[in-house]
Design a protein around this motif. Structure first.
Motif: not given
Lengths: 436, 436
Positions: A380-403
């Motif tokens: 599966v090929s990845v198109g858009e990818l957006e990563q944000t870091i949650n300040d509270e728990n230090g975890r990363a949220t990734l929103v991944i749009g595939t082709h």
């Protein structure tokens, strides 16, 4: 005034649509007679309870609980009872007794369509069902007749008004599914038990009917992949909005090559999906319906209007009735349902689509590489990818749009992501259909 | 493989639509045969010059300049020559020799429709013309059949792609009419002589066809009020945009009471008008077409798609062809054109609309009162009013939106404003149709 001959019409059911059909037939008798060249004589209305309250005042003497006797001697039977039985048996009786039939019964057509069409064809009877999909919107006849010389490649339909109202409200007000459903119920757009609508059952029946017609292939409702909107969250709608999309419950009918055999097949499926705001379907608001059709020669077409409502749907029923009645006047049989293509119905795993996946992961070195590997491993090929870091728990949220990829590969990718030690949770998975 | 009988089809004209029809017939023979239950045999293509270049490669042996001989012995004649003659004579010959006819000739139908329909009805021949309005969009059949049991009250159509492209471009880029037309010509959306499009002649022909069909009344094109887009200025488009409107060239067909006699009549008219951005027609971009229909029972419906293009329009032609061919297989005549209502066609003065009027006036005491009097004297009620003062010349610019009023009263108001000593000039007058 011209003396017209009579065409005897029996009406089965006097619910919200049936009572409006009866009212319009009684009120517009002269006008319809001029258009048809014959007078429509409403010989009776079969109901379960002659004393039940009705949306329109109907002459008491037309009401009967004896549907079986009513259909004998009718030239045309209009079935608006809903449900599988006794509707199925009564329609078969009407056909075998020589009547033509108009039905708005989507559940019945999506389940027993082939049996009913075969019975009609055997005796040269007409079975019309414009009201079964899209309420007032002319869609059955355009697909069957207007596009009869074209090849329909794809249909994207917003065919359930309740869910479109709910999703539109979530989009415009930021409401939760629960709150939007409560509003829909309050305003009369949702029934007390909304399962048929929000579970996608109603849309799946309509997808089965549209796919069967568009592809000249029997597609029973149990071969329609169905996901309702119960899993759609306010966060998904909000996230889609930020990206320029709106979430819609789509009925999708598609002609495609089986990825394994290469043979042409069809797919019918219902699920919520992200539709780009530039797509005509994105502008379908409230409880309206629209059917977007992609045909090889005609290109994209859209049919838009009220998808439900008693008097609106009655318009579709009367259109079928007048068309059949004109044939009674002019002679000659109509068009039989065509299933000559009989293409294979492909299961959901074989179709191609795009996913938008939101995952939460640990924010540590190598995580992105691990996740990228999961996609690559499944082809599966990845198109858009957006990563944000949650300040509270230090975890990363990734929103991944595939082709575009095969549904089975996308689904396996999501499973593998959920199993990956670096992924805390798969927050949201939604398909993308009406692209930019 | 099934052995099908043949249905002989003669094609008149091999321009952009005709050549695509021929190509599709030759390429999709097997598929169409399955759908129809008979084989379409293209017996010949009548052209003016067999050696002229074509959009699609056509077998040389099918081409002929002898249209008259070609139609003899044809079961179905497809007329895509355009123009009044010899198309009219050839269609009448085809009908009298027993053939059914498919035509995409809007000029001919809008001018000689009644004669052609009468000739077809006399011998029980079919005359179908889906391609004449809205290119690929199924609109004729839905109006004639799907809405046959309903009452159509109003049609607002964007039925000319060239002018919609130009107005859309003016709206999105702020271009002048001249520049937008130049772009349209460059991109192939406008012809070398754009008069038929920008003068509203093409749209008027389509309005005549739609009104005749929708109201069961003969509405010849010379009874269609016609204003093109040549007077539309960048300032008007910009001003409409600021107010939340977009300027569209509309074909309007309306059922209304004659204000003088109270009797029901119809109006067909074409003019540029302001359409509110919340109206579905406002979202019709580029060279696309859409027909918005208001029916008494069905409510608002919209039909959207490509309004022109050879292969797109060919889809509509083939739909008609397959529908007629199926009748040949199943037997029985089709539906005759219905004009039983024969309502009066009202002239433009009798319709009701709203004006947006921009005037320049002296900025001095009493001017507003004088202007308000002009409106009041003609019984026209003012809705919105916006006044700005031009710093350079000290004059006032007033943008006045009226409430609904009779067209004749509105036109007289504008004349009186122009004659008023306090008014320097009437800068712009445009109607408002698709309201909020």
């Amino acid at each position: 005034m011209i003396e017209y001959r009579s065409i005897r019409v029996a009406l089965l059911g006097a619910g919200s649509v049936g009572s409006q059909v009866a009212r319009l037939l009684l009120e517009q008798g002269d006008e319809l007679a001029n258009r048809i060249g014959a007078r429509i004589e409403l010989v009776g209305i079969a109901v379960r309870d002659v004393d039940a309250p009705r949306d329109a005042a109907l002459p008491r003497e037309l009401l009967t609980t004896d549907a079986e006797s009513l259909i004998l001697g009718a030239d045309i039977v209009i079935e608006l009872m809903g449900g599988l039985e006794p509707a199925r048996t009564l329609i078969l009786k009407a056909i075998s007794s020589g009547a033509d039939v108009v039905s708005g019964n989507k559940a019945l057509l999506a389940t027993h369509g082939p049996e009913l069409f075969a019975a009609a064809e055997q005796v040269g009877a007409q079975l019309s069902y414009e009201a079964a999909v899209g309420g007032a919107i002319p869609i059955i006849r355009p697909l069957r007749d207007s596009l009869a010389g074209d090849r329909i490649d794809r249909i994207l339909g917003i065919v359930n008004g309740t869910t479109n109202f709910i999703l539109d409200r979530m989009d415009t007000t930021g409401a939760s599914l629960e709150d939007a459903l409560a509003t829909a119920t309050e305003l009369g757009y949702a029934e007390a038990d909304p399962t048929a609508d929000i579970g996608g059952y109603d849309a799946a029946q309509k997808a089965a009917i549209l796919a069967s017609l568009a592809f000249h292939t029997s597609v029973p409702v149990d071969q329609v992949h169905r996901e309702g909107i119960t899993g759609v969250t306010a966060a998904q709608v909000e996230s889609a909005k930020r990206a320029g999309y709106v979430v819609k419950l789509l009925a999708i009918c598609e002609r495609l090559a089986d990825p394994e055999t290469g043979e042409e097949g069809v797919s019918a499926r219902v699920y919520p999906a992200m539709v780009h705001r530039s797509h005509p379907l994105a502008a379908v608001h409230g409880a309206n319906n629209a059917v977007f059709v992609e045909a090889a020669a005609a290109g994209p077409l859209m049919f838009y209007g009220a998808g439900a409502g008693g008097v609106q749907t009655a318009s579709a029923v009367l259109g079928d009735l007048v068309a059949i009645a004109r044939r009674h006047v002019l002679g000659g049989p109509g068009t039989a349902e065509s299933t000559h293509a009989e293409l294979a119905v492909l299961d959901i795993g074989r179709i191609t689509t795009r996913y938008a996946i939101t995952i939460e992961a640990a924010d540590q070195p190598g995580v992105l590489a691990t996740i990228a590997h999961v996609f690559a491993d499944h082809g599966v090929s990845v198109g858009e990818l957006e990563q944000t870091i949650n300040d509270e728990n230090g975890r990363a949220t990734l929103v991944i749009g595939t082709h575009e990829a095969r549904e089975s590969a996308l689904a396996e990718t999501v499973r593998a992501l959920a199993d990956s030690p670096v992924v805390t949770s798969v927050v949201s998975v939604i398909r993308v259909e009406g692209a930019e």
